[in-house]
Design an enzyme around this catalytic site. Structure first.
Site, PDB file in Angstrom:
ATOM      1  N   SER A   1       0.856  -1.186   0.000  1.00  0.00           N
ATOM      2  CA  SER A   1       0.000   0.000   0.000  1.00  0.00           C
ATOM      3  C   SER A   1       0.892   1.237   0.000  1.00  0.00           C
ATOM      4  O   SER A   1       2.069   1.171   0.351  1.00  0.00           O
ATOM      5  CB  SER A   1      -0.904   0.015   1.233  1.00  0.00           C
ATOM      6  OG  SER A   1      -0.131   0.129   2.415  1.00  0.00           O
ATOM      7  N   ASP A   2       0.329   2.385  -0.400  1.00  0.00           N
ATOM      8  CA  ASP A   2       1.060   3.631  -0.195  1.00  0.00           C
ATOM      9  C   ASP A   2       0.850   4.035   1.266  1.00  0.00           C
ATOM     10  O   ASP A   2      -0.008   3.476   1.969  1.00  0.00           O
ATOM     11  CB  ASP A   2       0.572   4.724  -1.151  1.00  0.00           C
ATOM     12  CG  ASP A   2       1.597   5.842  -1.316  1.00  0.00           C
ATOM     13  OD1 ASP A   2       2.578   5.871  -0.543  1.00  0.00           O
ATOM     14  OD2 ASP A   2       1.422   6.686  -2.207  1.00  0.00           O
ATOM     15  N   TYR A   3       1.599   4.991   1.691  1.00  0.00           N
ATOM     16  CA  TYR A   3       1.670   5.399   3.100  1.00  0.00           C
ATOM     17  C   TYR A   3       0.279   5.520   3.757  1.00  0.00           C
ATOM     18  O   TYR A   3      -0.427   6.511   3.540  1.00  0.00           O
ATOM     19  CB  TYR A   3       2.359   6.756   3.135  1.00  0.00           C
ATOM     20  CG  TYR A   3       3.160   7.056   4.370  1.00  0.00           C
ATOM     21  CD1 TYR A   3       4.542   7.113   4.328  1.00  0.00           C
ATOM     22  CD2 TYR A   3       2.532   7.305   5.580  1.00  0.00           C
ATOM     23  CE1 TYR A   3       5.276   7.407   5.450  1.00  0.00           C
ATOM     24  CE2 TYR A   3       3.262   7.603   6.705  1.00  0.00           C
ATOM     25  CZ  TYR A   3       4.632   7.651   6.643  1.00  0.00           C
ATOM     26  OH  TYR A   3       5.365   7.954   7.754  1.00  0.00           O
ATOM     27  N   THR A   4      -0.122   4.534   4.510  1.00  0.00           N
ATOM     28  CA  THR A   4      -1.421   4.448   5.219  1.00  0.00           C
ATOM     29  C   THR A   4      -2.629   4.432   4.283  1.00  0.00           C
ATOM     30  O   THR A   4      -3.747   4.699   4.725  1.00  0.00           O
ATOM     31  CB  THR A   4      -1.621   5.584   6.257  1.00  0.00           C
ATOM     32  OG1 THR A   4      -1.697   6.846   5.591  1.00  0.00           O
ATOM     33  CG2 THR A   4      -0.531   5.615   7.299  1.00  0.00           C
ATOM     34  N   SER A   5      -2.422   4.141   2.992  1.00  0.00           N
ATOM     35  CA  SER A   5      -3.568   4.217   2.072  1.00  0.00           C
ATOM     36  C   SER A   5      -4.656   3.216   2.432  1.00  0.00           C
ATOM     37  O   SER A   5      -5.831   3.444   2.128  1.00  0.00           O
ATOM     38  CB  SER A   5      -3.126   4.036   0.616  1.00  0.00           C
ATOM     39  OG  SER A   5      -2.570   2.754   0.412  1.00  0.00           O
TER      40      SER A   5
END
Ligand code: NOJ
Length: 774
Positions: free
Chosen positions: A315-319
């Site tokens: 995932s992207d940062y906390t996506s």
């Protein structure tokens, strides 16, 4: 010179993504005792032995340890303070170290350094129960210690070999610093210049994005398999359509047809995966109502089902946690469930997987098989990287000192910089400047600046090696004292006495070079702009200096296409210099003083006005196409204030030669269904200096079952032409070049009539016509 088109999914032969697993050899001893990094591939086990090892480990792992392998955290020892983000659930290094010891963190990111990497790896392989090596990732975007041009700049070179070479060096410097995975390339096709992340990709065109995506993946991963100590796992991002943010506003919603999704935004990801990328980053945005980090159709049906992707999705940062804010998940537990079931294998810093996977499996909301599948993908990638055979692969502090920032790397940065520069305008041949015999005033906030040469997205660039324009100019001039420098103004504010000093400098000189544009902070993540103009303070400076009446060249520093106006637009010379990295000043001097005849081409259209965004050269004709030559035609697709063309179109870029195109010639005006025709153009360099010309092949499908762009780039070639010489460039065309995505999302080709241009840019030249017959 002849080449066939081979960039469409249908035409390309598929290479297996896991090819590196196929070259493994005999079984080594335990994987945790390897003392030092070795040269070349480090794997010692066969693929079958790795597969058996992975199944054994999965059989031994507790559910917490499984969740731990899917838990990616910020590096506790090496994370740069400014990167500590309040969203990071595990910002506390002591806590992260404790998690590592307990086998509850399988991957770390954005810490580099061989020495520190070995310390952390030693914990995983000596102190954890199952001794599974750590995966180290990093945002190595366009170089590391040596900073290359920002990806948008480098796209201007239209040069896959160059993109390959810079990515290779970035990988070399990253791998020797203990990194295994690069969070790059960004392959988001960017058609709205207000969006800040245009700077990170290859611009507005699909084909250019595809080719550079593949080249960069190959560059990061190298030719000798992922287990090579100098290879980095590439991570094409952000899957998918992140760049289609409405209004160009970062993180905004996206909504589009299947044809646009499959025809514009998916192809570069396909090319990256086809080139062997074994990880993909899911995006922040929602797409047609479904957040992409919870989008099963994209992450599983397309990525796995249609494309047979074998790697893992991070995932992207906390996506995945942001599924809550999207209004798509109720809470953290629900978000973890949705993301995992959709196909996100590894969670970046939210901690949600670690926290909730055990409970989700216990309650039956997530099958153990899905968790095992994700763990298997992560472990298989670690195996492909050779980490089970040598967890310290590449981590050699002595070699690190020699490799990072090597002289040859800076030489490549200088070459890449020069090739990335685009000459937009050169009235009266104001450029190149002479090395002696004239006084030059270098004016503007970027004249002596080094803070904005790297661009917005570097973490480990050597700040001691940043060449300013002033330094580059002085080094290139025979009499450096003939250069007078004046800052004139700040990037966004007037400077007391700045304009008057600049005017004096201009008056004393024979030629004025204005260094204007955007600071690095104008672009990058979360840096969307409402208007893509120069700040008023700079515009005022340009105006005042122009009034002195000296020949004037503007050097633009920018991370996107800009709207140019007033004295900037009217300057005799306009050069796009982007953010060129460590060697910026030298690269610019190479072009300005004529050591390098400019060869870059715009990968994004420079519009007349900001309000034209989103804009790309390949827009649809509409039912009432505007005729730029007939501004009086009122009821056409246009704005009141400007024509709907570009001021400087995609593909545009001048040289110091004088390039003349003859009319394109076809070997036949009929292309049979399984046949081939040739399209040729003779190009003359009537000037006195050698040039490298980028010949572009555009196609327009005149009648189709779905409306088609007015022009679509379908191939390009760079050719060197000596002064006075004429070169004929020939492209072979088969029907694959005419494919488009049909209404149902499938690739289709329809018989009919097509326009073809062989031209130096979009928007110019007269098309020739041919017919495809079945
Ligand atoms: C968020 C960005 O969108 C992504 O490109 C980057 O790789 C991650 N942060 C990690 O820094």
């Amino acid at each position: 010179m002849t080449a066939a088109l081979s960039d469409t999914p249908n035409a390309m032969s598929r290479r297996r993504a896991l090819s590196s697993l196929a070259v493994l050899s005999a079984l080594g001893a335990s994987w945790f005792s390897a003392p030092r990094a070795k040269a070349g591939p480090v794997q010692t086990r066969s693929s079958a032995e790795h597969a058996a090892l992975i199944e054994t480990l999965i059989g031994q792992m507790t559910i917490d340890e499984k969740a731990g392998q899917l838990n990616l955290l910020a590096d506790p020892f090496r994370f740069r303070p400014y990167n500590v983000n309040p969203l990071d659930a595990f910002g506390d290094p002591a806590r992260t170290t404790d998690l590592i010891r307990r086998g509850l963190c399988g991957a770390l990111f954005n810490g580099v350094g061989a020495e520190a990497g070995r310390r952390i790896q030693r914990i995983t392989v000596e102190e954890t129960r199952l001794k599974i090596p750590m995966l180290f990732a990093a945002d190595i975007i366009h170089g590391m210690t040596t900073v290359f041009p920002v990806p948008l700049a480098e796209a201007s070179a239209f040069d896959e070999d160059l993109a390959y070479r810079t990515a290779r060096v970035a990988a070399l410097e990253g791998a020797v610093s203990g990194i295994h995975q690069a969070y790059a390339p960004m392959v988001d096709v960017a058609r709205d210049q207000r969006w800040g992340r245009v700077v990170e990709g290859a611009g507005e065109d699909v084909l250019l994005n595809q080719r550079l995506a593949a080249a960069r993946v190959r560059g990061f991963q190298g030719e000798r398999g992922l287990a090579d100590r100098d290879a980095l796992l590439a991570t094409p991002k952000h899957f998918v359509a992140y760049s289609a943010a409405q209004g160009g506003m970062e993180y905004n919603t996206t909504d589009m047809s299947e044809a646009t999704l499959r025809g514009v935004f998916l192809p570069p990801f396909w090319s990256a995966i086809d080139a062997g990328a074994l990880s993909v980053m899911s995006a922040f945005n929602d797409l047609n109502g479904v957040p992409t980090s919870g989008n099963r159709r994209m992450l599983t049906d397309v990525l796995r089902g249609e494309w047979d992707f074998k790697g893992f999705v991070v995932s992207d940062y906390t996506s995945e946690r942001e599924l809550i804010a999207h209004g798509f998940a109720e809470d953290g537990r629900d978000a973890a469930r949705i993301a995992l079931l959709a196909g996100v294998d590894m969670s970046m810093v939210s901690g949600l997987y670690l926290e909730h996977i055990p409970g989700l499996v216990a309650s039956g909301d997530v099958p153990m098989a899905r968790v095992d599948e994700a763990v298997r993908r992560v472990l298989a990638t670690k195996a492909a990287l050779g980490l089970f055979d040598d967890p310290y692969r590449g981590m050699d502090p002595e070699r690190e000192r020699v490799v990072r920032g090597a002289a040859a790397h800076y030489a490549l940065a200088r070459e890449a910089g020069a090739k990335s520069i685009v000459l937009l305008k050169n009235e009266g041949r104001v450029l190149p400047l002479r090395r002696e015999g004239q006084k030059i005033a270098l004016i503007g906030p970027f004249a002596s600046d080094v803070d904005n040469v790297f661009g917005p997205w570097t973490i480990w660039g050597d700040e001691g090696h940043r060449v300013s324009l002033e330094a580059g100019f002085r080094a290139a001039m025979r009499r450096p004292e003939d250069l007078v420098v004046a800052q004139g103004c700040e990037v966004e504010a007037a400077l007391s006495g700045g304009i008057s000093a600049a005017v004096v400098a201009a008056a004393q000189s024979d030629v004025v070079v204005l260094a204007l544009g955007e600071s690095a902070r104008f672009s990058g993540e979360a840096q969307s702009r409402v208007e893509i103009t120069l700040p008023p303070a700079q515009q005022a400076l340009a105006q005042a200096v122009a009034e002195i009446g000296k020949p004037m060249v503007v050097l633009l520093r920018n991370g996107r296409a800009l709207e140019l106006s007033g004295a900037v637009k009217d300057a005799a010379g306009i050069v796009v210099t982007w953010f060129l990295g460590s060697e910026m000043g030298n690269s610019v001097a190479d072009v300005v003083f004529g050591t390098h005849s400019p060869s870059g081409r715009l990968p994004v259209s420079f519009p007349h006005r900001s309000g034209q965004q989103p804009f790309s050269y390949d827009h649809k004709t509409t039912g009432r196409p505007a005729n730029p030559a007939l501004a009086s035609e009122e009821y056409t697709a246009r704005y009141r204030e400007t024509t709907n063309t570009a001021l400087y179109p995609f593909g545009h870029g001048l040289t110091y030669g004088e390039v003349r195109y003859s009319a394109a010639v076809l070997s036949s005006d009929t292309l049979t269904w399984n046949g081939e025709i040739e399209a040729s153009v003779a190009i003359q360099n009537a000037g006195t200096v050698p040039v490298v010309e980028t010949v572009q092949l555009y196609i327009h499908d005149r009648v189709a079952s779905l409306t088609q762009p007015g022009q679509r780039l379908r191939n390009y070639r760079k050719v060197a032409i000596a002064p006075g010489a004429t070169t004929t460039v020939t492209f072979r065309l088969r029907r694959a070049v005419l494919e488009f995505v049909g209404e149902t999302g499938a690739m289709t080709v329809e018989p009919g009539t097509f326009d073809l241009w062989l031209a130096p840019s979009a928007q110019v030249g007269t098309p020739t016509r041919f017919t495809l017959v079945r």
